[in-house]
Design an enzyme around this catalytic site. Structure first.
Site, PDB file in Angstrom:
ATOM      1  N   GLU A 211     -12.739 -13.317   6.134  1.00  0.00           N
ATOM      2  CA  GLU A 211     -12.942 -11.863   5.982  1.00  0.00           C
ATOM      3  C   GLU A 211     -11.856 -11.287   5.082  1.00  0.00           C
ATOM      4  OE1 GLU A 211     -12.653 -10.164   9.920  1.00  0.00           O
ATOM      5  OE2 GLU A 211     -14.061 -11.609  10.767  1.00  0.00           O
TER       6      GLU A 211
ATOM      7  N   LYS B  50      -8.747  -8.945   4.342  1.00  0.00           N
ATOM      8  CA  LYS B  50      -7.732  -8.291   5.195  1.00  0.00           C
ATOM      9  C   LYS B  50      -7.569  -6.865   4.694  1.00  0.00           C
ATOM     10  CE  LYS B  50      -3.375  -8.956   7.528  1.00  0.00           C
ATOM     11  NZ  LYS B  50      -2.650  -7.743   7.250  1.00  0.00           N
TER      12      LYS B  50
ATOM     13  N   ASP C 278      -6.441  -3.098   4.194  1.00  0.00           N
ATOM     14  CA  ASP C 278      -5.112  -2.485   4.248  1.00  0.00           C
ATOM     15  C   ASP C 278      -5.246  -1.065   4.781  1.00  0.00           C
ATOM     16  OD1 ASP C 278      -2.477  -2.089   3.990  1.00  0.00           O
ATOM     17  OD2 ASP C 278      -2.461  -1.895   1.806  1.00  0.00           O
TER      18      ASP C 278
ATOM     19  N   TYR D 107     -13.930  -5.661  13.290  1.00  0.00           N
ATOM     20  CA  TYR D 107     -13.781  -7.097  13.058  1.00  0.00           C
ATOM     21  C   TYR D 107     -13.335  -7.916  14.260  1.00  0.00           C
ATOM     22  CZ  TYR D 107      -9.120  -5.138  12.105  1.00  0.00           C
ATOM     23  OH  TYR D 107      -7.954  -4.424  12.172  1.00  0.00           O
TER      24      TYR D 107
ATOM     25  N   LYS E  74      -2.142 -14.199   2.148  1.00  0.00           N
ATOM     26  CA  LYS E  74      -1.645 -12.974   1.509  1.00  0.00           C
ATOM     27  C   LYS E  74      -1.812 -13.023  -0.012  1.00  0.00           C
ATOM     28  CE  LYS E  74       0.734 -10.207   3.660  1.00  0.00           C
ATOM     29  NZ  LYS E  74       0.375  -8.953   4.327  1.00  0.00           N
TER      30      LYS E  74
ATOM     31  N   CYS F 133      14.774  27.801  -9.863  1.00  0.00           N
ATOM     32  CA  CYS F 133      13.480  27.422 -10.410  1.00  0.00           C
ATOM     33  C   CYS F 133      13.633  27.048 -11.886  1.00  0.00           C
ATOM     34  CB  CYS F 133      12.509  28.585 -10.241  1.00  0.00           C
ATOM     35  SG  CYS F 133      10.986  28.352 -11.167  1.00  0.00           S
TER      36      CYS F 133
ATOM     37  N   CYS G 180      11.809  30.123 -13.878  1.00  0.00           N
ATOM     38  CA  CYS G 180      12.245  31.524 -13.903  1.00  0.00           C
ATOM     39  C   CYS G 180      13.683  31.700 -13.462  1.00  0.00           C
ATOM     40  CB  CYS G 180      11.332  32.378 -13.037  1.00  0.00           C
ATOM     41  SG  CYS G 180      11.541  32.025 -11.279  1.00  0.00           S
TER      42      CYS G 180
ATOM     43  N   CYS H 287       9.476  28.018  -5.304  1.00  0.00           N
ATOM     44  CA  CYS H 287       9.956  29.221  -5.954  1.00  0.00           C
ATOM     45  C   CYS H 287       9.092  30.358  -5.410  1.00  0.00           C
ATOM     46  CB  CYS H 287       9.774  29.071  -7.468  1.00  0.00           C
ATOM     47  SG  CYS H 287       9.865  30.626  -8.335  1.00  0.00           S
TER      48      CYS H 287
ATOM     49  N   CYS I 280       7.047  34.485 -11.492  1.00  0.00           N
ATOM     50  CA  CYS I 280       7.546  33.298 -12.203  1.00  0.00           C
ATOM     51  C   CYS I 280       6.480  32.879 -13.222  1.00  0.00           C
ATOM     52  CB  CYS I 280       7.777  32.185 -11.190  1.00  0.00           C
ATOM     53  SG  CYS I 280       7.978  30.562 -11.897  1.00  0.00           S
TER      54      CYS I 280
HETATM   55  S1  IVH Z   1      -8.304  -9.585  13.288  1.00  0.00           S
HETATM   56  C1  IVH Z   1      -5.460 -11.499  16.132  1.00  0.00           C
HETATM   57  N1  IVH Z   1      -9.350  -9.054  10.977  1.00  0.00           N
HETATM   58  O1  IVH Z   1      -4.191  -7.027  10.243  1.00  0.00           O
HETATM   59  C2  IVH Z   1      -6.498 -10.890  15.315  1.00  0.00           C
HETATM   60  N2  IVH Z   1      -7.268  -8.013  11.512  1.00  0.00           N
HETATM   61  O2  IVH Z   1      -1.746  -8.614  10.901  1.00  0.00           O
HETATM   62  C3  IVH Z   1      -5.976  -9.743  14.566  1.00  0.00           C
HETATM   63  N3  IVH Z   1      -6.430  -6.521   9.761  1.00  0.00           N
HETATM   64  O3  IVH Z   1      -3.419  -5.544  13.291  1.00  0.00           O
HETATM   65  C4  IVH Z   1      -7.010  -8.818  14.175  1.00  0.00           C
HETATM   66  N4  IVH Z   1      -8.110  -6.802   8.363  1.00  0.00           N
HETATM   67  O4  IVH Z   1      -4.830  -4.180  11.717  1.00  0.00           O
HETATM   68  C5  IVH Z   1      -8.314  -8.831  11.792  1.00  0.00           C
HETATM   69  N5  IVH Z   1     -10.456  -8.671   8.984  1.00  0.00           N
HETATM   70  C6  IVH Z   1      -9.417  -8.440   9.792  1.00  0.00           C
HETATM   71  C7  IVH Z   1      -8.355  -7.577   9.444  1.00  0.00           C
HETATM   72  C8  IVH Z   1      -7.293  -7.391  10.327  1.00  0.00           C
HETATM   73  C9  IVH Z   1      -6.956  -6.179   8.578  1.00  0.00           C
HETATM   74  C10 IVH Z   1      -5.135  -6.014  10.277  1.00  0.00           C
HETATM   75  C11 IVH Z   1      -5.190  -5.531  11.709  1.00  0.00           C
HETATM   76  C12 IVH Z   1      -4.157  -6.325  12.425  1.00  0.00           C
HETATM   77  C13 IVH Z   1      -3.300  -6.865  11.325  1.00  0.00           C
HETATM   78  C14 IVH Z   1      -2.743  -8.207  11.749  1.00  0.00           C
END
Ligand code: IVH
Length: 670
Positions: A116, A118, A120, A230, A318, A412, A415, A430, A435
């Site tokens: 999946e 990740k 942000d 998720y 990552k 400012c 002015c 300001c 101004c």
């Molecule tokens: S699963 C133990 N799935 O990443 C399972 N987390 O570093 C953890 N996050 O706190 C959750 N995308 O906020 C999962 N597809 C995804 C995710 C995800 C982002 C975040 C989540 C979690 C943090 C863990």
């Protein structure tokens, strides 16, 4: 008795219907009815619930916004801790993760992973009992989080009641997911904030976090929050053999689940998924910072078990951050239309993830102090997706000797009057109404596209008009004559006539445009439209509305109500409005162009539009009965394609969606 039962059934049917439409619109992104049809159903339900309070229910689609502001958030324990993910920093570490699992399971047979993105954003948990949303909380420290139920309720894609057409609702269901903001929505949010001269969010993640931490849910309701689910916490009354089955159940219950999820088996497939995702990272429309791999089979997960902070059955691959080092050449303080003083760092140009970055906002003095940014420093700049670059931190080792701390000017820059902080704010302002930078800013805003749209009244002309004392307040624009304008430097007769014509045209406007044009702090175009409806085009009613009646409007919280009252309590503002009317302003009360030529049509816009703004395009479609959607699906009736259209155009062609130019769309409704 029968009558009461009928009403109850009618209410339940309406709720179910609205929930289904909500799901089609916010989760599937393919609306079936137009916004106005939806509003009619919602109003009908509201009125029935008001008349029959005994049938009130917290899971009704009418109950998304409206809760009163809190003083603080309560803490709630998670029944099952919300763990973190172990990181795999490169391909080698992804392979190592795979090997550790095979070793512990003592076989690679029947081993598969769900991969999946990740996301942000901000991790949250939603708790349902017998199919009804009860409460929701932040991840917090993993053991307990903050009760943000009121704010989560405002996110339209979160079901208040589970859909149970395919799978019945468990007695207890804890769903975990990530709340985030789409990059386009984030840009719009910051554009609006910039127009209102409110501090900008550094990136979508901060904006999502800030929005979820609002004590007043009415503010959260104005923020474009999305969610993808998720994971689960505790579930009572349902059992899933595999993670993928759980994800499918989430979809059937009505939760949004990410659409870039794949099953992968071999370690090379994990690496390939990670690389493919990284290469399409900038095209997804939302921010991700890696990939997540989860063992699919629940029994295998049990064998693998947990560490103190993270499960052994999952890992996060990552991505490399989109960062670069550069030098701060200068910090420039500028004054905007509401007097806010904003420091901007001028940078040695640098390439960050393919884009040349030359400026970064520093927001305010607190931000400068926190990061201790000084002119001459080497800093790390980061581009979050496609958005305004931010300064992550100073590289202290590279600081030349003798740099002094940066302090914003006490006067400012325009002015020269003393600047001050307002109690609740981090920004310096300001407060001099005269101004010249603010005067010019107010006039430019008054003439801008979504405001009175005065063609030809740009920055250069406004500067001259103000510097020559011909215009001080916005009503002065309506008093200008042809000779005044022709007297400006480098102004040809034809251009002067054109400008006078557009000023005269702008005098026939709408309530929403005019109110927006006044530049009341915190009142953007959307709110101006809300006021247009509430006060039914009557400016006097708006001026005399007291704090309580303003605050009772959906979408208006205490801060907005207060700034509006402050605005009208300044006599000069009321005088300016009256003078606009005296000098020819007329508010159109009915939209003569309204037709139903786009009834049941779903329209998507793509590329740069030339004849109208996106806002105008949306209004035009909606006032002719159609609905605007942001993505192409089988339900799309027309794609209106501007310049430089990309993937949407390709997708529309694939799905045989009719493609129109802007002119062709206009023809359709004329
Ligand atoms: S699963 C133990 N799935 O990443 C399972 N987390 O570093 C953890 N996050 O706190 C959750 N995308 O906020 C999962 N597809 C995804 C995710 C995800 C982002 C975040 C989540 C979690 C943090 C863990």
């Amino acid at each position: 008795m029968n009558k009461i039962l009928n009403i109850k059934k009618h209410i339940t049917d309406l709720r179910d219907k609205l929930n289904e439409h909500n799901h089609s619109y916010y989760v599937l992104d393919s609306p079936i009815i137009s916004d106005s049809e939806y509003d009619i159903l919602l109003r009908e339900l509201e009125s029935l619930e008001k008349k029959n309070p005994e049938f009130a229910s917290s899971d009704s689609p009418t109950q998304r916004v409206g809760a009163t502001p809190l003083d603080t958030f309560q803490r709630i324990d998670h029944r099952i801790p919300m763990l973190s993910l172990e990181n795999a920093m490169d391909n080698k570490e992804i392979h190592a993760f795979y090997e550790r699992i095979v070793k512990k399971l003592e076989t690679s047979q029947n081993l598969s992973f769900i991969a999946e993105p990740k996301l942000d954003g901000i991790g949250v948990e939603l708790v349902y009992e017998n199919g009804t949303f009860q409460y929701g909380l932040t991840r917090g420290d993993g053991l307990s989080g903050e009760d943000i139920t009121q704010n989560l309720r405002t996110i339209r894609s979160i079901p208040l009641k589970l859909r149970t057409n395919e799978i019945k609702a468990p007695e207890l269901l804890e769903v975990r997911g990530e709340v985030f903001i789409m990059i386009d929505d984030f840009k719009k949010l910051n554009q609006t904030r910039s127009k209102e001269e409110e501090s900008l969010f550094a990136n979508p993640r901060n904006a999502a976090a800030g929005s979820l931490r609002q004590l007043d849910p009415k503010i959260t309701a104005t923020r474009p929050l999305s969610i993808n689910c998720y994971d689960c916490g505790e579930i009572v009354g349902s059992n899933f053999k595999n993670h993928i089955d759980f994800l499918n159940a989430l979809k059937s219950w009505g939760f949004p689940v990410n659409n870039n999820i794949q099953k992968v088996i071999k370690p090379e497939e994990l690496v390939k998924y990670h690389q493919d995702l990284e290469s399409k990272r900038n095209t997804l429309g939302y921010e991700i910072d890696g990939s997540v791999f989860k063992v699919d089979n629940m029994e295998q997960r049990n064998i693998l078990g947990l560490r103190s902070r993270s499960p052994r059955w999952a890992a996060a691959g990552k991505f490399k951050a989109q960062q670069a080092n550069t030098i701060i050449k200068d910090i420039i303080a500028s004054v905007g239309r509401t007097g806010a003083i904003t420091p901007v760092a001028s940078l040695e140009p640098v390439n960050v993830g393919g884009v040349i970055v030359t400026n970064a906002t520093l927001h305010n003095q607190d931000e400068i102090n926190k990061k201790d940014v000084r002119v001459g420093d080497t800093v790390i700049v980061q581009r979050a997706g496609d958005v305004i670059p931010e300064i992550v931190k100073v590289v202290i080792e590279k600081r030349p000797k003798g740099l002094s701390r940066y302090i914003l000017p006490t006067k400012c820059p325009s002015c020269n009057q003393k600047v001050k902080k307002e109690d609740s704010e981090a920004v310096l302002r300001c407060f001099n109404y005269d101004c010249s930078k603010q005067v010019k800013g107010r006039i430019i805003h008054f003439a801008s596209k979504n405001a009175l749209d005065i063609d030809g009244l740009g920055e250069k002309i406004v500067n001259q008009l103000v510097d020559k004392n011909m215009v001080r307040t916005v009503d002065d624009i309506f008093k200008l004559n042809l000779d005044d304008i022709a007297s400006l430097d480098r102004m040809a007769e034809k251009s002067a006539t054109n400008l006078i014509n557009s000023i005269n045209e702008s005098k026939h406007s709408t309530f929403a445009r005019f109110v927006y044009a006044l530049g009341i702090r915190n009142v953007g175009y959307h709110l101006s439209k809300v006021f247009q409806e509430t006060f039914q085009n009557d400016i006097e009613k708006f001026i005399s509305a007291d704090y309580e009646s303003l605050e009772s409007i959906d979408e208006v919280g205490p801060i907005v109500a207060e700034t509006i009252r402050e605005f009208w309590e300044k006599n000069e503002n009321v005088k300016i409005v009256l003078s606009c009317f005296k000098n020819g302003l007329e508010i159109k009360t009915t939209d003569a162009k309204r037709t139903n030529k786009l009834d049941n049509k779903v329209i998507v816009f793509t590329g740069a539009l030339i004849q109208f703004t996106r806002q105008e395009a949306r209004e035009m479609v909606e006032s002719n009965g159609g609905t605007v959607s942001s993505s192409i699906s089988k339900k799309t009736s027309y794609l209106v394609s501007g310049e430089k259209s990309g993937s949407k155009l390709d997708k529309a062609k694939k799905l045989n969606v009719t493609i129109l130019s802007e002119a062709e769309l206009l023809k359709l409704i004329q």
